[in-house]
Enzyme design. Structure first.
Site, PDB file in Angstrom:
ATOM      1  CE  LYS A 287      18.027  42.228  -6.371  1.00 41.82           C
ATOM      2  NZ  LYS A 287      17.936  40.723  -5.157  1.00 41.82           N
TER       3      LYS A 287
ATOM      4  CB  SER B 242      14.589  38.826  -5.645  1.00 38.56           C
ATOM      5  OG  SER B 242      15.981  38.625  -4.794  1.00 38.56           O
TER       6      SER B 242
ATOM      7  CB  SER C  10      17.800  37.150  -3.780  1.00 41.09           C
ATOM      8  OG  SER C  10      16.675  36.736  -3.608  1.00 41.09           O
TER       9      SER C  10
END
Length: 569
Positions: A118, A197, A221
């Protein structure tokens, strides 16, 4: 997207911050030749990391072939998925080095395995932006967990798109959108939202853009994009993995976590990232609770004799989501078939923690983001939250169409040391920990299950309308108790509604990862629910009604009647 953010957006709707929405246009579909997952006659999608390592050790596959396969898929699929922000220019060189090391007897657990990370996790060879142009080009040194991955032989092949600033910026917002990366699309149905996310990580793993991925979670997330994209996600106990070198929301809840197509790979990745980091004091507590090899807990009989509670009320409404109810009932039946004793219901009373949690996150973010910016960005980059707000305001063409409503709310607080912040954190954490501990103890439970997610919603064609048109009455989720308490949870595929994946979460106490991994593995091996995505352009608004036609055209799992029953075998 963090689950509390969704609740907060629902509350903000009362203040007229949320709007209604229209449907999304369907992206163009993908050719079958673009989506093959075979390399040298091997179906890469179906292989675990240990199996890939075995194939490479026996000269059936090379790391170079594996990296070339993923680079080709990223080039073909990312223009429609928007799951990747940056691709490593060193990936092939790293693969050649891994193959050379293997020829000299190197047998590290992730040797030559491509990992997508990420883009809020620091990597020295690629920028770390949190999706924002405010950090465009920022190149800090490797985060501690990235150092651990490289030490285990992993190749960091790419940085994944995400909900910008881990979805802690605007109200409303669209999960998976960032200024730099655009809107991430989920691979099962392209006009549906991948949740967030850690959106790009979830999509990248599900769509075979890397073998495994690393996400981060404050509240939902890791688990939500894992559930929505039909993969496994582990949200570890806070302190099991270092947070240093990761763009924060709050040190009190943040953690990275592995995301993978199967429990085996998630366990391998988790073990590779553990370790005590002097820069993150919370990791000192992992002594005696952390393992470098979680494969030892992959037990097909882990559920025999286990007591599993079922948390329904507060995670979904069976009158609104009967398909989720059917998946939960089928999950319970399979757990019983595997030898578990079921306690249904076993409700986790988390609601009183929601308000204090949001208050705490706002003031903690104000302080923690400034600490990160000061320590991990070079001169010329923003150094405070106010600097970020000013950047957004000065660059609407880059950081629009969103506002900075959550940034503004955080800026208005007194920060981490304020009395209000300290009290809110103490209240939120104590409520959440008691809610889990007491529920486990009162029913003598080993773990609690709950639905991870509902069917992925259509991403609005007008991004300013936000997730779910601002109507969260149909939202399904269970991340908050573990997130606020700082405890572990594991999500694993449990079923489908039409072609849309649904996950179930195993929730436990502090340092419960070994048990949870065992339960998730037993369930996974008994059900084999996951199937690869088919990149369907659109199914319209109703996934149940569309299931029959989708099944006919794409061989995707279908619902049965009006219920979505997992494919169990």
């Amino acid at each position: 997207m963090n689950r509390p953010i969704r609740r907060w957006l629902a509350l903000l709707a009362l203040l007229a911050l949320l709007l209604t929405a229209a449907g999304a246009a369907a992206p163009i579909g993908l050719a079958r030749s673009d989506t093959s997952t075979r390399v040298a006659g091997i179906n890469i999608d179906a292989k675990t990391i240990p199996q890939l390592e075995h194939l490479m050790n026996h000269h059936r596959l090379t790391s170079v072939q594996l990296v070339q396969f993923y680079l080709h898929r990223i080039a073909k699929l990312n223009p429609k998925l928007h799951a990747v922000i940056t691709v490593s220019s060193k990936a092939l060189a790293d693969a050649r080095a891994a193959d050379k090391a293997r020829r000299h007897g190197d047998r590290r657990p992730l040797l030559g395995i491509p990992v997508i990370v990420k883009d809020n996790v620091d990597t020295s060879r690629m920028p770390t932006t949190a999706g924002s142009y405010a950090l465009k080009g920022s190149r800090p040194s490797d985060a501690f967990i990235v150092q651990q991955l490289r030490a285990a032989g992993a190749i960091i092949i790419a940085k994944a798109n995400l909900s910008e600033w881990a979805n802690f910026r605007s109200a409303p917002s669209s999960s998976g959108w960032s200024g730099i990366g655009g809107q991430t699309n989920m691979p099962y149905v392209l006009d549906r939202n991948p949740c967030g996310s850690s959106s790009g990580t979830g999509v990248g793993v599900a769509a075979d853009l890397a073998t495994v991925g690393v996400g981060t979670e404050t509240d939902g997330s890791v688990v939500c994009p894992s559930g929505a994209n039909g993969i496994v996600g582990i949200k570890p106990t806070v302190g099991l993995l270092s947070r240093s070198g990761i763009v924060p929301i709050t040190a009190d809840q943040d953690t990275s976590g592995p995301m993978a197509r199967n429990v085996t790979d998630a366990a391998v990745l988790l073990g590779a990232m553990t370790g005590v980091d002097p820069a993150d004091p919370a990791t000192a507590d992992q002594a005696g609770h952390a393992y470098t090899n979680y494969r030892r807990f992959l037990d097909k009989h882990a559920l025999e004799g286990a007591r599993i509670g079922v948390w329904r009320e507060g995670t979904y409404d069976p009158t609104i989501s009967p398909e989720i109810d059917a998946i939960m009932n089928a999950t319970v039946a399979k757990l019983e078939a595997q030898g578990a004793t079921i306690v249904d219901p076993a409700r986790i009373p988390i609601e009183p923690a929601y308000g204090p949690e949001f208050t705490a996150l706002l003031c903690e973010f104000k302080s923690d983001i400034a600490s990160y910016l000061a320590a991990h960005t070079a001169a010329g980059y923003p150094k405070t939250l106010l600097d970020l707000i000013n950047f957004n305001n000065a660059h609407p063409q880059l950081e629009g169409p969103w506002n900075s409503a959550i940034f503004d709310m955080a800026q208005a607080t007194g920060g981490r040391g304020s009395a209000e912040c300290v009290a809110a954190r103490q209240q939120a954490t104590s409520i959440a920990q008691a809610a889990i501990n007491d529920t486990l103890a009162a029913n003598n439970l080993d773990a609690i299950i709950a639905p991870t997610n509902g069917p992925a919603w259509v991403t609005n064609s007008d991004p300013t309308k936000g997730d779910l048109d601002g109507d969260f009455s149909k939202f399904v989720g269970s991340s908050s108790p573990s997130a606020i308490a700082g405890y572990g949870s594991v999500t694993v595929p449990a079923g489908f509604i039409g072609p849309l994946p649904i996950g179930v979460s195993f929730i436990g106490g502090r340092w419960s990862e070994p048990q949870l991994i065992g339960f998730a593995y037993d369930f996974e091996q008994a059900t084999h629910v996951r199937v690869p995505p088919k990149f369907i352009p659109s199914i319209g608004a109703d996934p149940v009604a569309a299931a029959a036609s989708v099944q006919a055209q794409s061989n995707a799992p279908a619902t049965h009647g009006h219920s979505a029953v997992p494919r169990m075998r």
